[in-house]
Write an enzyme that holds these catalytic residues in place. Sequence first.
Site, PDB file in Angstrom:
ATOM      1  N   PRO A 128       0.820  -1.226   0.000  1.00  0.00           N
ATOM      2  CA  PRO A 128       0.000   0.000   0.000  1.00  0.00           C
ATOM      3  C   PRO A 128       0.847   1.266   0.000  1.00  0.00           C
ATOM      4  CG  PRO A 128      -0.878  -1.604   1.564  1.00  0.00           C
ATOM      5  CD  PRO A 128       0.400  -2.188   1.028  1.00  0.00           C
ATOM      6  N   ALA A 130       4.157   1.330  -0.837  1.00  0.00           N
ATOM      7  CA  ALA A 130       5.340   1.162  -1.698  1.00  0.00           C
ATOM      8  C   ALA A 130       4.901   0.637  -3.056  1.00  0.00           C
ATOM      9  CB  ALA A 130       6.338   0.203  -1.044  1.00  0.00           C
ATOM     10  N   GLN A 336     -14.246   5.002 -30.701  1.00  0.00           N
ATOM     11  CA  GLN A 336     -14.792   6.161 -31.424  1.00  0.00           C
ATOM     12  C   GLN A 336     -15.360   5.732 -32.780  1.00  0.00           C
ATOM     13  OE1 GLN A 336     -14.878   9.022 -29.878  1.00  0.00           O
ATOM     14  NE2 GLN A 336     -15.737  10.267 -31.516  1.00  0.00           N
ATOM     15  N   GLY A 340     -21.793   5.276 -30.848  1.00  0.00           N
ATOM     16  CA  GLY A 340     -22.539   4.905 -29.633  1.00  0.00           C
ATOM     17  C   GLY A 340     -22.467   3.419 -29.337  1.00  0.00           C
ATOM     18  N   GLU A 363       3.498  -3.265 -13.601  1.00  0.00           N
ATOM     19  CA  GLU A 363       4.940  -3.479 -13.807  1.00  0.00           C
ATOM     20  C   GLU A 363       5.664  -2.161 -14.086  1.00  0.00           C
ATOM     21  OE1 GLU A 363       6.353  -7.001 -15.648  1.00  0.00           O
ATOM     22  OE2 GLU A 363       4.496  -8.091 -15.298  1.00  0.00           O
TER      23      GLU A 363
END
Length: 380
Positions: A128, A130, A336, A340, A363
């Site tokens: 958390p 690091a 895009q 829709g 990573e």
Amino acid sequence: MEFAYTPDQIALRKHVRDFAEAEILPHVMEWDEAQTFPLAVVKKLGQLGYMGAIFPEELGGAGLGYIEYAIIIEEISRVDASVGLILAAHNSLCSNHIYLAGSPDQHQRYLPKLATGEWIGCWSLTEPEAGSDAGGTRSKATREGDDWILNGGKTFTTNAQYADVCVAMAVTDRSASQHGISAFIIEKDTPGFRVGKKENKLGMRASATGEVLFQDLRLPDAQRLGKTGEGFVDSLRILDGGRISIAALSVGIAQGAYEAALRYSKQRRQFGRPISEFQAIQHKLSDMATNIEAARLLTYRSGWMKDNNQRVTKESAMAKLFASEMAVHVCDDALQIHGGYGFIKDYPVEKFYRDVKLCTIGEGTSEIQRLVIARQLLKD
Ligand SMILES: Cc1cc2nc3c(=O)[nH]c(=O)nc-3n(C[C@H](O)[C@H](O)[C@H](O)COP(=O)(O)OP(=O)(O)OC[C@H]3O[C@@H](n4cnc5c(N)ncnc54)[C@H](O)[C@@H]3O)c2cc1C
């Protein structure tokens, strides 16, 4: 220079593609929605040798190189990046750390099981507090006679909930800074080892990401991996190779999104013609195809260098940086082009769009890749 694929590489690509389309494609959305870890498919990938692609045959692996490994990750991720991520964390992080730093006993004990997929592996560096600054690891391992006692916790570990074995980094000598962090191999049933919360993610939802916790976890010194204090430095070497797999993962996602957009652009008609006849759409498709090809070349080049025992710190960071950023843009353009419908779950691009973002983070973020590249440039 040789840019042609070998006949074996062509056959491998076809084999992986056929497998992914037959065994993974029909389930992609179901697994994504339910966050189902595809255990049966992972076991089949083990039987095919893909869970041990880069390890020698005498250790149960397929004896392939990094170019072949990239082809496998790419083709799987073209269909489902979650499965690509499961493979990548298992192969080039967990198993590879044991392969590169392990003793002959550790090789014999773990690699045949991991390489065949009988066991699943995970690799825990991030904590958390690091993340990018992994040298700031806080989990600690204290020597007690012949044993080590581990306390602490890791976050964001891929495969955590399904792993039989975990390679984790912990501080063994805080005064030695980055040379005071060691690696340990932990089997899941070891008392004091516990898997915590499984994360609910934006993308890569069929891969399991979670906490790994150590509470008075006692390990014999035989479970220490590599030299005492060199676990962090070894991790950086492991990540050099791992980044080739994230670059391949990015190329695969981009390829899948591009193919979906190309198909759709030929089918979708507006203003009385297929939208592929509009120059704005053609330019997008051209840029997508060109950038994917450029990223693929950077990825295979770093794979080739790795196979030829060259250092790839700069090249794999370049491949990962370019391929992941490229893939984010390609998925954006693919969505895009769908208009829709790209926003709707009946079409595959919304999932590519969600999955791909991890590639610029896992990573090492893009910012950290630039830092790694700059360090090498300035050193040269
Ligand atoms: C789905 C998923 C799977 C993962 N799997 C694994 C795994 O299997 N094993 C494992 O150990 N980890 C794993 N990770 C962790 C991942 O490697 C980290 O999330 C990543 O390294 C970034 O760390 P962080 O999230 O703490 O972000 P931070 O380090 O907090 O970064 C936040 C922001 O600050 C920027 N930043 C930080 N430092 C600098 C700097 N010096 N210069 C410029 N910008 C900077 C970052 O680029 C980022 O934009 C996984 C993460 C995810 C989301």
